[in-house]
Design an enzyme around this catalytic site. Sequence first.
Site, short mmCIF file in Angstrom:
data_model
loop_
_atom_site.label_atom_id
_atom_site.label_comp_id
_atom_site.label_asym_id
_atom_site.label_seq_id
_atom_site.Cartn_x
_atom_site.Cartn_y
_atom_site.Cartn_z
N ASN A 10 36.28 26.47 47.74
CA ASN A 10 36.80 27.79 48.11
C ASN A 10 35.67 28.77 47.90
O ASN A 10 35.38 29.18 46.78
CB ASN A 10 38.02 28.13 47.25
CG ASN A 10 38.62 29.48 47.58
OD1 ASN A 10 38.09 30.23 48.40
ND2 ASN A 10 39.72 29.81 46.93
N ARG A 89 38.85 25.66 51.96
CA ARG A 89 39.74 26.77 52.24
C ARG A 89 39.01 27.73 53.18
O ARG A 89 37.93 28.22 52.86
CB ARG A 89 40.12 27.50 50.96
CG ARG A 89 41.04 28.70 51.22
CD ARG A 89 41.04 29.68 50.08
NE ARG A 89 41.90 30.82 50.37
CZ ARG A 89 41.72 32.03 49.85
NH1 ARG A 89 40.70 32.26 49.04
NH2 ARG A 89 42.54 33.02 50.15
N HIS A 178 47.45 33.60 52.33
CA HIS A 178 48.10 32.80 51.29
C HIS A 178 49.02 31.73 51.89
O HIS A 178 49.94 31.25 51.24
CB HIS A 178 48.93 33.68 50.33
CG HIS A 178 48.13 34.64 49.52
ND1 HIS A 178 48.55 35.92 49.27
CD2 HIS A 178 46.92 34.51 48.90
CE1 HIS A 178 47.65 36.56 48.53
NE2 HIS A 178 46.65 35.71 48.30
N ARG A 239 43.50 46.32 45.57
CA ARG A 239 43.77 46.73 46.96
C ARG A 239 45.01 47.61 47.01
O ARG A 239 45.98 47.37 46.28
CB ARG A 239 43.98 45.50 47.85
CG ARG A 239 42.73 44.68 48.05
CD ARG A 239 43.01 43.42 48.85
NE ARG A 239 42.43 42.26 48.20
CZ ARG A 239 42.77 41.00 48.45
NH1 ARG A 239 43.72 40.73 49.33
NH2 ARG A 239 42.20 40.02 47.81
N GLU A 383 47.46 25.12 45.69
CA GLU A 383 46.80 25.14 46.99
C GLU A 383 45.79 24.02 47.13
O GLU A 383 45.61 23.45 48.21
CB GLU A 383 46.13 26.50 47.19
CG GLU A 383 47.10 27.66 47.25
CD GLU A 383 46.43 29.01 47.08
OE1 GLU A 383 46.17 29.65 48.10
OE2 GLU A 383 46.17 29.41 45.93
#
Length: 399
Positions: A10, A89, A178, A239, A383
């Site tokens: 990732n 990913r 996601h 964010r 994940e």
Amino acid sequence: MTDKLVFILNCGSSSLKFALIDTQTQQQILSGLADSLASDSPIITIKYQGNKHRVTLPAQAAHQQAIDTVVAFLQQHQLATHVVAVGHRVVHGGEAFTESVIITPQVLSQIEQVSQLAPLHNPANIIGIKAAQQAFNQLPQVAVFDTAFHQTIPAKAYLYPLPYSLYEEHGIRRYGFHGTSHFYVTQQASQLLGIERDQLNIISAHLGNGASVTAIKNGQSVDTSMGLTPLEGLVMGTRCGDIDPAISHFLIDQLGYQQAQVNQLLNKESGLLGLSQLSNDCRVLEEEAEQGHEGARLALDIFCYRLAKYIASYTVPLGQLDAVVFTGGIGENSDMIRENVLRQLSIFGFKVDHDKNQAARFGASGIITNNAGPQAIVIPTNEELVIAQDSIRLIQQEQ
């Protein structure tokens, strides 16, 4: 040791998360993080057999050296020969990819073409792919896309009310992210509730430094909170999530901000950090809120309120709600956040079991409500396992 190990990468702009997954036992054999890449002090931390190994890289060392260092560690511990695939990913697949794929030159070219939709993520993912291709030049490489699970969202949910030509010519639409996490918890919720996946209706809340909510109807994503980029939607660590778009123009036209400053503010200086003026770490904010810190309390209140509003609104596309699922670092570990959110969703009849809610932390899962009707569930996401399983499935199909 089986010959079903998948090396998971990732890749961020200055970091590299990695893991080694045994797909037969579903166990994580090794994990780690290379951080501060291309800086004066890059470092790799590797967790293996209960021990942490720290490796300091030369100044300005980048992704290729980091991956080569990890590969050397795998070889040193007789792990490399058991790796059968490398799974990546990839944040943005645009509309080109509806599922995971084996990476070919054409696939890599398509990932590069949609990089403009994720300029902070896809270029880094591509760097990781190319570095891994050099390090494991005999192994198949697989791309697993954050956006793929959301390709079942209908046009009424993914189109913005902008001139249609912007979608046709430039691909401006809601994509969602996601997806790997939302897919995983859908599978797990199906087993936990005893409902077939194609009949399951849940709202999945992946809550971490990045956060998103997805409405899942009959096992498929039908709406999600992140949009063209991962900036839209919920309040996140740094964010802002949903704001009036004209705020950007106000900052530039009235306050003299430059465009780069606006991007920095919205992505790196807002959310929990900006509201609290303290931290983007939910654990710190919870501790400080208990001590009376008003900024921390306000940030958490806004986070929970907006999350509850999103969850309530996502019952619209579902028609029927089986469960709300909490996952991600905050969703899995913050019993306070969960209880606060569910209290604001009392219209659905949620009754939080205090003991079950406290017990469902630090890797534990389970139903945390005592009521008829929709349930609230905690499911730790995985994940990396999804990426590993997809990688094995695809290379077996090729054989």
